[in-house]
Design a protein around this motif. Structure first.
Motif, PDB file in Angstrom:
ATOM      1  N   HIS A   1       3.309   1.273   3.441  1.00 25.05           N
ATOM      2  CA  HIS A   1       2.843   0.883   4.763  1.00 25.05           C
ATOM      3  C   HIS A   1       3.588  -0.364   5.190  1.00 25.05           C
ATOM      4  CE1 HIS A   1       0.289   0.485   8.198  1.00 25.05           C
ATOM      5  NE2 HIS A   1      -0.377   1.553   7.858  1.00 25.05           N
TER       6      HIS A   1
ATOM      7  N   LYS B   1      -2.890   7.858  -2.832  1.00 21.99           N
ATOM      8  CA  LYS B   1      -2.508   6.558  -2.285  1.00 21.99           C
ATOM      9  C   LYS B   1      -2.947   5.453  -3.237  1.00 21.99           C
ATOM     10  CE  LYS B   1      -6.621   6.518   0.670  1.00 21.99           C
ATOM     11  NZ  LYS B   1      -7.097   6.473   2.084  1.00 21.99           N
TER      12      LYS B   1
ATOM     13  N   LEU C   1       3.032  16.908   6.855  1.00 21.04           N
ATOM     14  CA  LEU C   1       2.856  16.212   5.585  1.00 21.04           C
ATOM     15  C   LEU C   1       1.386  16.190   5.178  1.00 21.04           C
ATOM     16  CD1 LEU C   1       5.599  15.093   6.755  1.00 21.04           C
ATOM     17  CD2 LEU C   1       5.169  13.086   5.365  1.00 21.04           C
TER      18      LEU C   1
ATOM     19  N   TYR D   1      -4.150   1.516  -3.729  1.00 16.44           N
ATOM     20  CA  TYR D   1      -4.640   0.227  -3.263  1.00 16.44           C
ATOM     21  C   TYR D   1      -4.550  -0.723  -4.445  1.00 16.44           C
ATOM     22  CZ  TYR D   1      -6.996   2.921   0.408  1.00 16.44           C
ATOM     23  OH  TYR D   1      -7.301   3.759   1.442  1.00 16.44           O
TER      24      TYR D   1
ATOM     25  N   LEU E   1      -1.320  14.432   2.333  1.00 13.88           N
ATOM     26  CA  LEU E   1      -1.464  13.333   1.386  1.00 13.88           C
ATOM     27  C   LEU E   1      -1.785  13.858  -0.001  1.00 13.88           C
ATOM     28  CD1 LEU E   1      -1.676  10.188   1.093  1.00 13.88           C
ATOM     29  CD2 LEU E   1      -4.151  10.535   1.258  1.00 13.88           C
TER      30      LEU E   1
ATOM     31  N   LEU F   1       4.468   3.810   8.667  1.00 11.34           N
ATOM     32  CA  LEU F   1       4.851   4.091   7.293  1.00 11.34           C
ATOM     33  C   LEU F   1       6.369   4.123   7.201  1.00 11.34           C
ATOM     34  CD1 LEU F   1       2.397   6.988   6.337  1.00 11.34           C
ATOM     35  CD2 LEU F   1       2.406   4.678   5.394  1.00 11.34           C
TER      36      LEU F   1
ATOM     37  N   SER G   1       3.705   3.871  17.638  1.00  8.14           N
ATOM     38  CA  SER G   1       2.317   3.890  17.214  1.00  8.14           C
ATOM     39  C   SER G   1       1.501   3.328  18.371  1.00  8.14           C
ATOM     40  CB  SER G   1       2.102   3.073  15.943  1.00  8.14           C
ATOM     41  OG  SER G   1       2.365   1.708  16.176  1.00  8.14           O
TER      42      SER G   1
ATOM     43  N   GLY H   1      -5.353   2.090  11.918  1.00  3.21           N
ATOM     44  CA  GLY H   1      -3.987   1.585  11.915  1.00  3.21           C
ATOM     45  C   GLY H   1      -3.738   0.520  10.874  1.00  3.21           C
ATOM     46  N   GLY H   2      -4.752   0.206  10.059  1.00  2.94           N
ATOM     47  CA  GLY H   2      -4.587  -0.809   9.049  1.00  2.94           C
ATOM     48  C   GLY H   2      -3.738  -0.336   7.882  1.00  2.94           C
ATOM     49  N   ASN H   3      -3.362  -1.289   7.030  1.00  2.30           N
ATOM     50  CA  ASN H   3      -2.476  -0.984   5.905  1.00  2.30           C
ATOM     51  C   ASN H   3      -3.054   0.047   4.965  1.00  2.30           C
ATOM     52  OD1 ASN H   3      -0.780  -2.852   6.925  1.00  2.30           O
ATOM     53  ND2 ASN H   3      -0.978  -4.330   5.271  1.00  2.30           N
ATOM     54  N   GLN H   4      -4.363   0.054   4.835  1.00  3.00           N
ATOM     55  CA  GLN H   4      -4.975   0.937   3.856  1.00  3.00           C
ATOM     56  C   GLN H   4      -5.235   2.337   4.391  1.00  3.00           C
ATOM     57  OE1 GLN H   4      -8.383  -0.820   1.970  1.00  3.00           O
ATOM     58  NE2 GLN H   4      -7.674  -2.884   2.369  1.00  3.00           N
ATOM     59  N   ASP H   5      -5.099   2.502   5.699  1.00  2.90           N
ATOM     60  CA  ASP H   5      -5.504   3.775   6.299  1.00  2.90           C
ATOM     61  C   ASP H   5      -4.547   4.895   5.953  1.00  2.90           C
ATOM     62  OD1 ASP H   5      -6.957   2.753   9.487  1.00  2.90           O
ATOM     63  OD2 ASP H   5      -7.719   2.753   7.447  1.00  2.90           O
ATOM     64  N   THR H   6      -5.099   6.048   5.682  1.00  3.14           N
ATOM     65  CA  THR H   6      -4.296   7.242   5.492  1.00  3.14           C
ATOM     66  C   THR H   6      -3.904   7.790   6.852  1.00  3.14           C
ATOM     67  OG1 THR H   6      -5.393   7.794   3.425  1.00  3.14           O
ATOM     68  CG2 THR H   6      -4.301   9.593   4.598  1.00  3.14           C
ATOM     69  N   GLN H   7      -2.659   8.190   6.980  1.00  2.41           N
ATOM     70  CA  GLN H   7      -2.206   8.865   8.188  1.00  2.41           C
ATOM     71  C   GLN H   7      -2.236  10.373   7.944  1.00  2.41           C
ATOM     72  OE1 GLN H   7       1.414   7.224   9.839  1.00  2.41           O
ATOM     73  NE2 GLN H   7       0.707   5.117   9.568  1.00  2.41           N
ATOM     74  N   TYR H   8      -2.836  11.080   8.881  1.00  2.45           N
ATOM     75  CA  TYR H   8      -2.954  12.534   8.811  1.00  2.45           C
ATOM     76  C   TYR H   8      -1.973  13.136   9.812  1.00  2.45           C
ATOM     77  CZ  TYR H   8      -7.184  11.580   6.171  1.00  2.45           C
ATOM     78  OH  TYR H   8      -8.058  11.139   5.218  1.00  2.45           O
TER      79      TYR H   8
ATOM     80  N   PHE I   1       1.961   5.414  -0.833  1.00  8.64           N
ATOM     81  CA  PHE I   1       1.475   6.765  -0.617  1.00  8.64           C
ATOM     82  C   PHE I   1       2.496   7.774  -1.154  1.00  8.64           C
ATOM     83  CE2 PHE I   1      -1.824   5.565   2.493  1.00  8.64           C
ATOM     84  CZ  PHE I   1      -1.378   4.308   2.861  1.00  8.64           C
TER      85      PHE I   1
ATOM     86  N   TYR J   1       0.875  -1.160   0.000  1.00 12.98           N
ATOM     87  CA  TYR J   1       0.000   0.000   0.000  1.00 12.98           C
ATOM     88  C   TYR J   1       0.925   1.227   0.000  1.00 12.98           C
ATOM     89  CZ  TYR J   1      -3.723  -3.256   1.001  1.00 12.98           C
ATOM     90  OH  TYR J   1      -4.613  -4.296   0.914  1.00 12.98           O
TER      91      TYR J   1
ATOM     92  N   ARG K   1       1.436  -0.919  11.434  1.00 16.26           N
ATOM     93  CA  ARG K   1       0.914   0.436  11.369  1.00 16.26           C
ATOM     94  C   ARG K   1       1.871   1.509  10.869  1.00 16.26           C
ATOM     95  NH1 ARG K   1      -0.702   0.505  17.247  1.00 16.26           N
ATOM     96  NH2 ARG K   1      -1.806  -1.435  17.547  1.00 16.26           N
TER      97      ARG K   1
ATOM     98  N   TYR L   1       3.230  11.812  -0.214  1.00 21.17           N
ATOM     99  CA  TYR L   1       2.921  12.962   0.623  1.00 21.17           C
ATOM    100  C   TYR L   1       3.755  14.150   0.141  1.00 21.17           C
ATOM    101  CZ  TYR L   1       0.542  10.261   4.324  1.00 21.17           C
ATOM    102  OH  TYR L   1      -0.341   9.488   5.049  1.00 21.17           O
TER     103      TYR L   1
END
Lengths: 112, 114
Positions: free
Chosen positions: A94, A49, A44, A51, A46, A100, B48, B97-104, A34, A32, A98, A36
Motif C-alpha cells: 500500500h 494480507k 484480481l 498487518y 485477494l 497499491l 483514486s 482508502g486506508g493503508n490496511q483496507d483491502t481493495q476489491y 498483499f 501493509y 490509497r 493477489y
C-alpha cells in the motif's frame, strides 16, 4: 520510493509439489502487504494480507506468506499445488494516498 | 450479490473516438479506484476517489477523466483514444482508502484501439 519486485516472471511446478513465489519490497515505514491472484480473463482476487504483527499470514486455498523486515521480503508459499492454481500472482504494497503498488507478477504453470 | 461490477467486458474502437466505461460497487465502500493493466500485465494506479478527494496519478494523460455520480459509481471516460490506451482497465473499491483496507477488484474492461 516505494516499490515491489517479483524476480520470477514464470514458475512451472508439478501438481502436488510445493510452491514459493518471491516478493521483495522497498518501503519507508510500516508496510501493509498483499498477495493477489488473477485467473485468466478475470480481475484480481485477494489471497492474503499482512498487518504488523505475526510474520506468517494464512490465506485462502492453502496459501501462506512470511514477512521479513530484515530481508524486505514477503514470500508466498503453498505446500501442495493444484492444477487450479494456474494463474498470475501479484505482490503489492500500500502506497499511502490509497493506491497499491504492484509487482510485475509471476505466472504459475502447473504440469501434470 | 455484493461485488464490483464493470461494463462493458470488451470494447473495440478507433483512434480519436470517445469511450466511457462503467463501474459500480455494491459493497458499501467509500473509496473507488481505476487501474490500468497493460499487455505485459503491469498494473498502475490511475485514479483514486472518495466523496472528498480525487487523487490523480500525474502520469495519466489529460484525455482520461473519472466521473462519479455517487460513492457507488466511478466511471472512466477517455476523450480521444490513442493506440497506447489498449489495455485492461480494472476498477476497485475499498472501505475507507486506508493503508490496511483491502481493495476489491472488478473483472475488468478490455479496450482495443485500432
Amino acid at each position: 520510493a516505494q516499490s515491489v519486485t517479483q524476480p520470477d516472471a514464470r514458475v512451472t511446478v508439478s501438481e502436488g509439489a510445493s510452491l514459493q513465489l518471491r516478493c521483495k519490497y522497498s518501503y519507508f515505514g510500516t508496510p501493509y502487504l498483499f498477495w493477489y491472484v488473477q485467473y485468466p480473463r478475470q480481475g484480481l482476487q485477494l489471497l492474503l494480507k499482512y498487518y504488523p504483527g505475526d510474520p506468517v499470514v494464512q490465506g485462502v486455498n492453502g496459501f501462506e506468506a512470511e514477512f521479513s523486515k530484515s530481508n524486505s521480503s514477503f514470500h508466498l508459499r503453498k505446500a501442495s499445488v493444484h492444477w487450479s492454481d494456474w494463474a498470475v500472482y501479484f505482490c503489492a504494497v500500500h502506497q499511502g494516498g490509497r493506491a497499491l503498488i504492484f509487482g510485475t507478477g509471476t505466472t504459475v504453470s502447473v504440469s501434470p | 450479490e455484493t461485488a464490483v461490477f464493470q461494463t462493458p467486458n470488451y470494447h473495440v474502437t478507433q483512434v480519436g473516438n470517445e469511450v466511457s466505461f462503467n463501474c459500480k460497487q455494491t459493497l458499501g465502500h467509500d473509496t473507488m479506484y481505476w487501474y490500468k493493466q497493460d499487455s505485459k500485465k503491469l498494473l498502475k494506479i490511475m485514479f483514486s476517489y472518495n466523496n472528498k478527494q480525487l487523487i490523480v496519478n500525474e502520469t495519466v494523460p489529460r484525455r482520461f477523466s473519472p466521473q462519479s455520480s455517487d460513492k457507488a459509481h466511478l466511471n472512466l471516460r477517455i476523450k480521444s483514444v490513442e493506440p497506447e490506451d489498449s489495455a485492461v482497465y480494472l476498477c476497485a473499491s475499498s472501505r475507507t482508502g486506508g493503508n490496511q483496507d483491502t481493495q476489491y477488484f472488478g473483472p475488468g474492461t478490455r479496450l482495443l484501439v485500432l
